[in-house]
Design a protein around this motif. Structure first.
Motif, PDB file in Angstrom:
ATOM      1  N   LEU A 306      17.411  -9.614   3.785  1.00 37.84           N
ATOM      2  CA  LEU A 306      16.477  -8.696   4.432  1.00 37.84           C
ATOM      3  C   LEU A 306      15.872  -7.723   3.427  1.00 37.84           C
ATOM      4  N   LEU A 307      16.683  -7.226   2.500  1.00 38.16           N
ATOM      5  CA  LEU A 307      16.172  -6.314   1.485  1.00 38.16           C
ATOM      6  C   LEU A 307      15.222  -7.032   0.527  1.00 38.16           C
ATOM      7  N   SER A 308      15.619  -8.183   0.020  1.00 34.99           N
ATOM      8  CA  SER A 308      14.783  -8.915  -0.937  1.00 34.99           C
ATOM      9  C   SER A 308      13.442  -9.294  -0.318  1.00 34.99           C
ATOM     10  N   HIS A 309      13.469  -9.824   0.876  1.00 31.44           N
ATOM     11  CA  HIS A 309      12.249 -10.238   1.577  1.00 31.44           C
ATOM     12  C   HIS A 309      11.332  -9.037   1.784  1.00 31.44           C
ATOM     13  N   ALA A 310      11.922  -7.892   2.117  1.00 28.27           N
ATOM     14  CA  ALA A 310      11.144  -6.680   2.355  1.00 28.27           C
ATOM     15  C   ALA A 310      10.490  -6.169   1.076  1.00 28.27           C
ATOM     16  N   VAL A 311      11.237  -6.164  -0.025  1.00 28.77           N
ATOM     17  CA  VAL A 311      10.710  -5.661  -1.297  1.00 28.77           C
ATOM     18  C   VAL A 311       9.483  -6.460  -1.731  1.00 28.77           C
ATOM     19  N   HIS A 312       9.537  -7.773  -1.574  1.00 27.87           N
ATOM     20  CA  HIS A 312       8.411  -8.610  -1.972  1.00 27.87           C
ATOM     21  C   HIS A 312       7.149  -8.247  -1.186  1.00 27.87           C
ATOM     22  N   SER A 313       7.308  -8.006   0.124  1.00 28.33           N
ATOM     23  CA  SER A 313       6.147  -7.655   0.945  1.00 28.33           C
ATOM     24  C   SER A 313       5.652  -6.245   0.647  1.00 28.33           C
ATOM     25  N   TYR A 314       6.568  -5.323   0.413  1.00 29.56           N
ATOM     26  CA  TYR A 314       6.163  -3.960   0.070  1.00 29.56           C
ATOM     27  C   TYR A 314       5.281  -3.976  -1.184  1.00 29.56           C
ATOM     28  N   CYS A 315       5.749  -4.650  -2.233  1.00 28.95           N
ATOM     29  CA  CYS A 315       4.983  -4.682  -3.477  1.00 28.95           C
ATOM     30  C   CYS A 315       3.596  -5.276  -3.264  1.00 28.95           C
ATOM     31  N   ALA A 316       3.496  -6.270  -2.396  1.00 32.97           N
ATOM     32  CA  ALA A 316       2.205  -6.900  -2.140  1.00 32.97           C
ATOM     33  C   ALA A 316       1.199  -5.928  -1.545  1.00 32.97           C
ATOM     34  N   ASN A 317       1.682  -4.895  -0.863  1.00 33.45           N
ATOM     35  CA  ASN A 317       0.810  -3.935  -0.189  1.00 33.45           C
ATOM     36  C   ASN A 317       0.489  -2.703  -1.025  1.00 33.45           C
ATOM     37  N   THR A 318       1.057  -2.595  -2.223  1.00 31.91           N
ATOM     38  CA  THR A 318       0.847  -1.398  -3.038  1.00 31.91           C
ATOM     39  C   THR A 318      -0.431  -1.512  -3.867  1.00 31.91           C
ATOM     40  N   GLU A 319      -1.059  -0.358  -4.096  1.00 35.00           N
ATOM     41  CA  GLU A 319      -2.324  -0.322  -4.827  1.00 35.00           C
ATOM     42  C   GLU A 319      -2.407   0.991  -5.596  1.00 35.00           C
ATOM     43  N   LEU A 320      -2.401   0.892  -6.915  1.00 32.95           N
ATOM     44  CA  LEU A 320      -2.544   2.077  -7.751  1.00 32.95           C
ATOM     45  C   LEU A 320      -3.966   2.126  -8.292  1.00 32.95           C
ATOM     46  N   LEU A 321      -4.656   3.217  -7.959  1.00 31.97           N
ATOM     47  CA  LEU A 321      -6.052   3.399  -8.326  1.00 31.97           C
ATOM     48  C   LEU A 321      -6.171   4.553  -9.312  1.00 31.97           C
ATOM     49  N   ILE A 322      -7.348   4.690  -9.901  1.00 31.19           N
ATOM     50  CA  ILE A 322      -7.628   5.822 -10.778  1.00 31.19           C
ATOM     51  C   ILE A 322      -8.978   6.401 -10.376  1.00 31.19           C
ATOM     52  N   SER A 323      -9.009   7.700 -10.153  1.00 33.57           N
ATOM     53  CA  SER A 323     -10.236   8.354  -9.708  1.00 33.57           C
ATOM     54  C   SER A 323     -11.200   8.536 -10.869  1.00 33.57           C
ATOM     55  N   GLU A 324     -12.406   8.962 -10.559  1.00 35.66           N
ATOM     56  CA  GLU A 324     -13.396   9.197 -11.608  1.00 35.66           C
ATOM     57  C   GLU A 324     -13.010  10.378 -12.496  1.00 35.66           C
ATOM     58  N   LYS A 325     -12.084  11.215 -11.997  1.00 34.18           N
ATOM     59  CA  LYS A 325     -11.562  12.312 -12.818  1.00 34.18           C
ATOM     60  C   LYS A 325     -10.386  11.871 -13.687  1.00 34.18           C
ATOM     61  N   GLY A 326      -9.937  10.636 -13.502  1.00 33.36           N
ATOM     62  CA  GLY A 326      -8.825  10.127 -14.292  1.00 33.36           C
ATOM     63  C   GLY A 326      -7.467  10.312 -13.655  1.00 33.36           C
ATOM     64  N   ASP A 327      -7.434  10.710 -12.371  1.00 35.11           N
ATOM     65  CA  ASP A 327      -6.163  10.942 -11.683  1.00 35.11           C
ATOM     66  C   ASP A 327      -5.673   9.665 -11.006  1.00 35.11           C
ATOM     67  N   PRO A 328      -4.354   9.386 -11.064  1.00 36.19           N
ATOM     68  CA  PRO A 328      -3.821   8.237 -10.335  1.00 36.19           C
ATOM     69  C   PRO A 328      -3.808   8.499  -8.835  1.00 36.19           C
ATOM     70  N   VAL A 329      -4.143   7.483  -8.054  1.00 34.47           N
ATOM     71  CA  VAL A 329      -4.138   7.552  -6.593  1.00 34.47           C
ATOM     72  C   VAL A 329      -3.318   6.377  -6.088  1.00 34.47           C
ATOM     73  N   PHE A 330      -2.165   6.679  -5.478  1.00 29.31           N
ATOM     74  CA  PHE A 330      -1.264   5.615  -5.032  1.00 29.31           C
ATOM     75  C   PHE A 330      -1.477   5.341  -3.545  1.00 29.31           C
ATOM     76  N   ILE A 331      -1.635   4.075  -3.226  1.00 33.95           N
ATOM     77  CA  ILE A 331      -1.887   3.649  -1.851  1.00 33.95           C
ATOM     78  C   ILE A 331      -0.870   2.575  -1.467  1.00 33.95           C
ATOM     79  N   VAL A 332      -0.351   2.673  -0.253  1.00 34.98           N
ATOM     80  CA  VAL A 332       0.356   1.543   0.352  1.00 34.98           C
ATOM     81  C   VAL A 332      -0.464   1.101   1.546  1.00 34.98           C
ATOM     82  N   ASN A 333      -0.925  -0.126   1.507  1.00 35.54           N
ATOM     83  CA  ASN A 333      -1.728  -0.676   2.598  1.00 35.54           C
ATOM     84  C   ASN A 333      -0.818  -1.207   3.703  1.00 35.54           C
TER      85      ASN A 333
END
Length: 698
Positions: A306-333
């Motif tokens: 259950l943990l392994s299966h969950a971790v794989h799906s969590y990672c698939a939904n993550t998105e690290l962006l960078i703004s025009e000011k250069g700041d990191p923006v972390f998203i979980v879809n």
């Protein structure tokens, strides 16, 4: 290594952390392959197999009869006497019963015949891009994962030809790299490659498998299928490492203009793949250490799955962006819904993030303040989400919440405010980030004032709906459940969660701002009010009804959910039978003992946990939290009570099409919503937060 599973026909999402991309595979006879900007399983073929000597080739069953792109028939007169057509490909699929599948924290492995096919996609901790060395970030934020193919021809006297490839590719990577990479890509967005080797060739044709096993045909660049052909000599075992990568460049979001963070570290797909391949040994060793830790833990095999299966799906939904000011923006879809940074998921996913990337919790908290906070008639509150499908909503709005409603799509103002408070308390207590607390204590004070204003009769419980509802009623994260958990006002689940927020604020300020006597006292009084009110609602039958209105008699498990927060924050005395709220804790213990019975909150068909006695709609991520509370705080130590095997089968059978599915029917686990979801990483509680259970004297 890894945990072998008996049912092997289910999808897994092997996400590339922060890239919002994954390798999706696992359904027998269904599509598989790389996806980017979504988590829906692709309808394309993934080719993995071999041919021994002149025998019929054997292929893993990941390539349905799907045509991708044009073939020869599009280029010739169908009535012409000579047509460059190919006969149907001549190969066999490995029978399902001959395939072994095993999962691990870092990935999974398939074995069939002389073939082993291993996916490695999770590598553990991720450093804060604000302060980390760029070389470390290139390792940890690289949008790539690994395939390890092993062909064991050591006991055979004939040569073997192995293949790995995909549909949907349009160009050989040897063209753009002068032969320093072998593989194929779909435009500049995704592809796979290995380092050059004299035994490996690129094959591209209308039917790439047929071409790979039947002669040395020239590369047909008009085709949409490509494979690597791997030659293995008699008496030889050959291992090949293949990197799969993605790349999106330029502005990819609207509402707030951002780019992928990894595009600031890599210039193109080729660089991503080359970097991954030259780092293979280190990354695979890192993953092996992760796997070793889980394998040697005391968790049951079902919990490990259950943990392994969950971790794989969590990672698939993550998105690290960078703004025009250069700041990191972390998203979980949010899985199939694609909503961005849904706050009622954030509070649950924080348990996982605080283990592997605590800086992302701070990033989320700050971003909620700047984009998702608003003021209604009662004070500060927070939105449900921040947008959908890479489209940010305007400040102070969400894509979900609408006025004039009392069910799905109404506002979650009160619960989201609780969620921000509790996530902040978790972050500060687990990281000791006093500077962040000092900079944001006024926001916590404002949240406390807002919570108390929504408690009209001063019983510690929310009883006023936000004026944003415009005559409707607020709902909870259990939005599509019946009134037992769906209604926010006078709701038992939210009442205990409110108590948790009050005691966490009090404890936090006592620890880090003891001079704030007014805040400490205000939070303490509301916590006492809430505990007293909840206890007073206990029925002679030994449980507390789910809603304190309309003579409601539903029984719910999540009455105990709120206890997890002070416990994880490091204030276990607040949830102890011997602590200041001992009587309250004992009341909830009695409640759980009463409701956790067959036909009530244990499904009469499957035996799995039902969050509400009046609905078959149940959420696995929430089951995991409540199981943790039951065992570690309330002392329910009988392992048979937790039904891990049932819950694991729900995912492998009932929701096989949808990877880690959160919302399922309690009778058989078939999907009811919240598919392809990230929130099941609440299962990290079993692995990283387990304490010594108390003895239960029932």
């Amino acid at each position: 290594m890894g945990l072998r599973v008996s049912e092997n026909d289910f999808y897994s999402l092997h996400g590339m952390w922060g890239a919002y991309a994954s390798l999706i595979l696992g359904r027998i006879g269904k599509g598989a392959g790389l996806v980017i900007g979504n988590v829906q399983p692709p309808q394309r073929g993934l080719f993995i197999g071999y041919r021994l000597g002149a025998e019929t080739p054997w292929i893993l069953p990941f390539c349905p009869e799907t045509k991708i792109g044009l073939d020869a028939s599009a280029y010739v007169d169908p009535d012409a006497p000579a047509k460059p057509m190919l006969s149907p490909a001549d190969f066999s699929y490995f029978p399902q019963e001959t395939i072994e599948r095993s999962l691990s924290l870092s990935g999974e492995e398939w074995k069939a015949g002389l073939l082993s096919f291993k996916v490695t996609s999770f590598f553990g901790s991720v450093a804060d891009p604000v302060s980390a060395d760029p070389s470390l970030l290139r390792q940890q934020l690289r949008p790539a994962l690994y395939i390890t193919l092993t062909f064991d021809n050591s006991k055979k006297s004939e040569p073997l030809i192995g293949v790995f490839g995909m549909q949907g590719v349009r160009r050989p990577l040897s063209d753009s790299t002068n032969g320093t990479l072998l593989g194929f890509a779909h435009g500049t967005e995704w592809g796979f490659a290995c380092l050059p080797d004299e035994s490996i060739e690129e094959v591209m044709d209308w039917r790439a498998i047929d071409a790979a096993f039947n002669g040395n045909r020239p590369i047909r660049r008009l085709a949409s299928e490509g494979v690597l052909r791997i030659k293995v000599n008699p008496g030889e075992t050959k291992m090949v490492h293949i990197a799969l990568g993605v790349y999106r460049d330029g502005i990819i979001t609207s509402g707030l203009r951002t780019q992928t963070y990894y595009s600031s570290l890599f210039q193109d797909l080729e660089e991503v793949l080359d970097s991954a391949l030259r780092d293979t040994a280190f990354m695979l060793a890192t993953a092996a250490e992760l796997d070793k830790g889980l394998e040697q833990s005391s968790l049951s095999d079902d919990k490990k799955f259950l943990l392994s299966h969950a971790v794989h799906s969590y990672c698939a939904n993550t998105e690290l962006l960078i703004s025009e000011k250069g700041d990191p923006v972390f998203i979980v879809n949010e899985g199939e819904y694609q909503m961005m940074n849904t706050l009622d998921l954030t509070v649950d996913q924080a348990f996982f993030e605080l283990v592997y990337s605590p800086w992302t919790v701070k990033n989320e908290l700050d971003f909620f303040l700047t984009r998702s906070s608003y003021k209604d008639a009662y004070g500060i509150a927070f939105c449900h989400d921040q947008g959908v499908a890479d489209s940010f909503t305007p400040v102070g709005t969400s894509v979900y919440e609408l006025p004039h409603l009392s069910e799905c799509f109404s506002y979650m103002s009160f619960e989201e405010t609780l969620n921000w408070v509790l996530t902040a308390c978790l972050y500060i207590s687990k990281t000791g980030d006093i500077q962040w607390f000092s900079e944001n204590r006024h926001h916590l004070e404002a949240c406390l004032a807002s919570m108390k204003t929504r408690d009209k009769n001063q019983d510690g419980i929310m009883d006023i709906d936000s004026d944003r509802c415009a005559g409707g009623s607020e709902i909870t994260t259990y939005d599509s459940l019946d009134v037992s958990l769906g209604q926010a006002r006078n709701n038992l689940y939210l009442a205990v969660k409110s108590w948790a927020a009050y005691v966490c604020i009090e404890a936090l300020f006592r620890q880090y701002a003891s001079d704030s006597v007014h805040i400490i006292e205000s939070a303490r009084i509301s916590a006492q009010w809430a505990a007293s009110t909840i206890q007073s609602r206990m029925l002679p039958e030994g449980y507390i009804p789910a809603v304190f209105e309309s003579d409601n008699r539903s029984k719910i498990i999540p009455a105990i959910e709120g206890l997890v927060y002070p416990y994880i924050c490091g204030w276990p005395e607040l949830v102890s039978e011997q602590g200041p709220f001992g009587s309250f804790v004992k009341t909830l213990q009695k409640h759980l003992q009463t409701v956790l019975q067959a036909g009530s909150c244990l499904d009469s068909v499957s035996g799995g946990w039902k969050l509400s006695s009046t609905s078959h709609n149940t959420w696995l991520s929430k089951i995991f939290v409540n199981q943790f509370v039951a065992e570690n705080i309330l002392g329910f130590t009988d392992p048979e009570l937790y039904r891990d095997a049932v819950h694991a089968k729900w995912l492998r059978n009932g929701s096989a099409q949808w990877a880690a599915t959160d919302q399922v029917h309690s009778s058989d686990g078939h999907d009811m919503g919240s598919r392809l979801y990230p929130r099941l990483v609440t299962s990290i509680l079993w692995y990283s937060y387990m304490g010594t259970s108390k003895n239960c004297s029932f």
